[in-house]
Scaffold this active site. Structure first.
Site, PDB file in Angstrom:
ATOM      1  N   ASP A 175       0.830  -1.213   0.000  1.00  0.00           N
ATOM      2  CA  ASP A 175       0.000   0.000   0.000  1.00  0.00           C
ATOM      3  C   ASP A 175       0.865   1.264   0.000  1.00  0.00           C
ATOM      4  OD1 ASP A 175      -2.369   1.465   0.013  1.00  0.00           O
ATOM      5  OD2 ASP A 175      -3.288   0.228   1.558  1.00  0.00           O
ATOM      6  N   ASP A 219     -10.178   3.436  -3.279  1.00  0.00           N
ATOM      7  CA  ASP A 219     -10.944   2.241  -2.893  1.00  0.00           C
ATOM      8  C   ASP A 219     -12.347   2.135  -3.490  1.00  0.00           C
ATOM      9  OD1 ASP A 219      -8.711   1.902  -1.391  1.00  0.00           O
ATOM     10  OD2 ASP A 219      -9.756   1.690   0.519  1.00  0.00           O
TER      11      ASP A 219
HETATM   12  C1  GLA Z   1      -6.137   1.204   1.636  1.00  0.00           C
HETATM   13  C2  GLA Z   1      -6.304   0.195   0.507  1.00  0.00           C
HETATM   14  C3  GLA Z   1      -7.416  -0.767   0.857  1.00  0.00           C
HETATM   15  C4  GLA Z   1      -7.079  -1.482   2.160  1.00  0.00           C
HETATM   16  C5  GLA Z   1      -6.818  -0.459   3.269  1.00  0.00           C
HETATM   17  C6  GLA Z   1      -6.255  -1.097   4.524  1.00  0.00           C
HETATM   18  O1  GLA Z   1      -7.266   2.001   1.764  1.00  0.00           O
HETATM   19  O2  GLA Z   1      -6.563   0.833  -0.700  1.00  0.00           O
HETATM   20  O3  GLA Z   1      -7.620  -1.695  -0.185  1.00  0.00           O
HETATM   21  O4  GLA Z   1      -5.957  -2.279   1.948  1.00  0.00           O
HETATM   22  O5  GLA Z   1      -5.885   0.524   2.844  1.00  0.00           O
HETATM   23  O6  GLA Z   1      -5.926  -0.175   5.508  1.00  0.00           O
END
Ligand code: GLA
Length: 540
Positions: free
Chosen positions: A170, A235
């Protein structure tokens, strides 16, 4: 300029050059230019807990999901038998701080067996385990677990020793002076750490980039060379507006996808939130036409029979997993009534008629517009209703609001551009029909010598460049290349590698320039093995 900065600049320059020129010699001191780990030849399939339970993840939950994928039979087969393999833990598996040795530490109250223990558990089921980490100082969850920035080598080695198979990396809490170059460098550092860990331990780790285009820093052109998949948006959410937005963002990125490297429009929301069944089917259909990873994001043990049925649609999964690995491209978009198509390995094409508008609409295209070679008729198989119908060319359906009609299109009848080898002129070879699966009355078995040929006379409506497809079988493991010559002109060598068995047929393709009217096409054996068995030639 510092050595580190120079190296980064060189690596960016090299990345850019590679995209432009495909093959650029690389100095040994520079990092590799692609993630050549042999993984993700088709889009990864499996599960990730984030959409279902977010930070409330633990070992019992992950085991329950693994058991479900491995054991539960849905409409005759398990999810594992349908291709779902990766069981991925997202954020929140670690303790808030590194241990005394500077290593990431597992939260044992949530994961009593450790990540290695869970890896052993899922491996015993034939599944694979994924974990999550971050390229900055802390992960994305509000609780922020330790990031891997500056710890890349040690962390990658630890995951490899735990026998982790998948790393989602991430992009939160980046260094404050973050730039495009520094983002690429952080993600490249983890790629190289994973490759180094593989060299040391033999453990291959699929690399999933979760940079998402944050802060306007593009995932391109570097992501396809650094990771096996990369998020293309921030997301997903389990509602229609967000789904529609993400689909629209991912569609224009088809050029970047290929075996080993996939656009990732984020995980599946089937079974979650406010999505209707129609919208859930659209997600599955559109992820399939876009060759996207299929990571289930719902608690399978609570999912409805209807949701499990969507996730188990093997005809749609087969589109997603097609070995040709070409993401569908958009052919038209009339106020959100979109047509996308992708070629498939066996010569069929998939077409999606996607209606993102809020009213039922008729969406239409043609067999020729989606790239099907000419044929008297085509079969349209609806991959949701499972019904088939025949068309001479028009592909059209009434598509409800937010729905997607997904067809697999194949040719029926004998194509008018097909010329059987057994009807052509044959030198040093003979027509026979011993091995099944041929079209017409047989195929040509070349004598095991150089110089044998099949020569067709073919008709072209107009002069110009066209495709020649030769259907063949080669039951040996040795290539049987041939010279292909048009109208007695300079030959082009085409390879005919082994097909596994004599009754297993494949297609070799080349392009040629034909005259309007009559032309000859000759396929001449150029090794002592002779040519492969040749079934037919198709033109155009
Ligand atoms: C980000 C990612 C998500 C998830 C969260 C976890 O938002 O894009 O897919 O992995 O972090 O904290």
């Amino acid at each position: 300029m510092s050595t580190r900065r120079t190296a980064i600049v060189r690596s960016i320059a090299a990345l850019t050059l590679t995209v432009a020129a495909a093959l650029v010699p690389v100095a040994a001191s520079q990092p590799a230019l692609a993630l050549e780990n042999g993984l993700a030849r088709t889009p990864p399939m499996g599960f990730n807990n984030w959409n279902a339970v977010r930070c409330n993840v633990n070992e019992a939950f992950m085991k329950k999901i693994a058991d479900f994928i491995h054991t539960r039979v849905i409409e005759g087969r398990t999810l594992q038998q349908r291709g779902y393999t990766y069981v991925n833990i997202d954020d929140c598996w670690a303790l808030p701080n590194r241990d005394a040795n500077g290593n990431l530490a597992v939260n044992r109250s949530k994961f009593p067996s450790g990540i290695d223990g869970l890896a052993n558990y899922v491996h015993a089921q034939g599944l694979k385990l994924g974990v999550y980490a971050d390229s900055g100082s802390r992960t994305c969850d509000v609780n922020g677990f330790p990031g891997s920035f500056g710890h890349e080598r040690a962390d990658a080695l630890q995951w490899a020793r735990w026998k982790v198979d998948f790393m989602k990396y991430d992009n939160c809490n980046q260094p404050p002076d973050d730039t495009f170059e520094k983002t690429v460098a952080r993600y490249t550092a983890m790629r190289d750490a994973l490759l180094a860990a593989e060299q040391q331990t033999g453990q291959k780790i699929l690399y999933s980039i979760c940079q998402k285009g944050d802060r306007g820093i593009s995932p391109f052109p570097w992501s396809p060379q650094v990771g096996n998949m990369w998020r293309t948006t921030s997301d997903i959410r389990p509602n229609w507006d967000r789904m529609k937005f993400i689909i629209g963002r991912n569609i224009p990125l088809a050029q970047w996808a290929k075996p080993g490297a996939w656009n990732d429009p984020d995980m599946l929301e089937i079974g979650n939130g406010t999505l209707t069944q129609t919208e859930e089917r659209t997600q599955f259909s559109m992820w399939a036409i876009m060759a996207a990873p299929l990571l289930i994001g719902t608690d399978l043990t609570l999912a409805s029979a209807a949701d499990l049925s969507i996730l188990s649609n093997s005809d749609v999964i087969a589109i997603d997993q097609d070995p040709l690995g070409r993401q569908g491209v958009q052919l038209s978009n009339n106020s959100g009534r979109r047509v996308l198509a992708r070629p498939l390995a066996n010569g069929d094409r998939a077409v999606a008629l996607y209606n993102e508008s809020d009213a039922t609409a008729t969406i239409s295209t043609t067999a020729s517009a989606i790239g099907m070679p000419s044929a008297p008729s085509y079969t349209l198989r609806d991959l949701w209703s499972k019904s088939s119908r025949t068309t001479t060319g028009t592909i059209s359906a009434s598509v409800p609001a937010h729905a997607t009609v997904l067809y697999r299109v194949s040719r029926t009848g004998t194509p008018t551009n097909r010329y059987e080898a057994e009807n052509a002129t044959i030198f040093q070879g003979a027509a026979e029909s011993q091995h099944a699966g041929y079209s017409g009355t047989g195929y040509v078995n070349y004598t095991n010598a150089t110089g044998g040929y099949v020569q067709w006379t073919v008709t072209a409506a107009s002069a110009g460049s066209t495709t020649l497809r030769i259907r063949y079988a080669n039951g040996t493991t040795v290539n049987r290349p041939m010279n292909i010559s048009v109208n007695g002109g300079p030959p082009v060598v085409v390879n005919f590698p082994g097909t596994g068995a004599w009754p297993t047929w494949a297609t070799a393709t080349t392009t040629a320039t034909l005259n309007a009217g009559s032309n000859t096409v000759r396929a001449t054996a150029i090794t002592a093995d002779g040519g492969p068995n040749v079934d037919y030639l198709e033109v155009g």
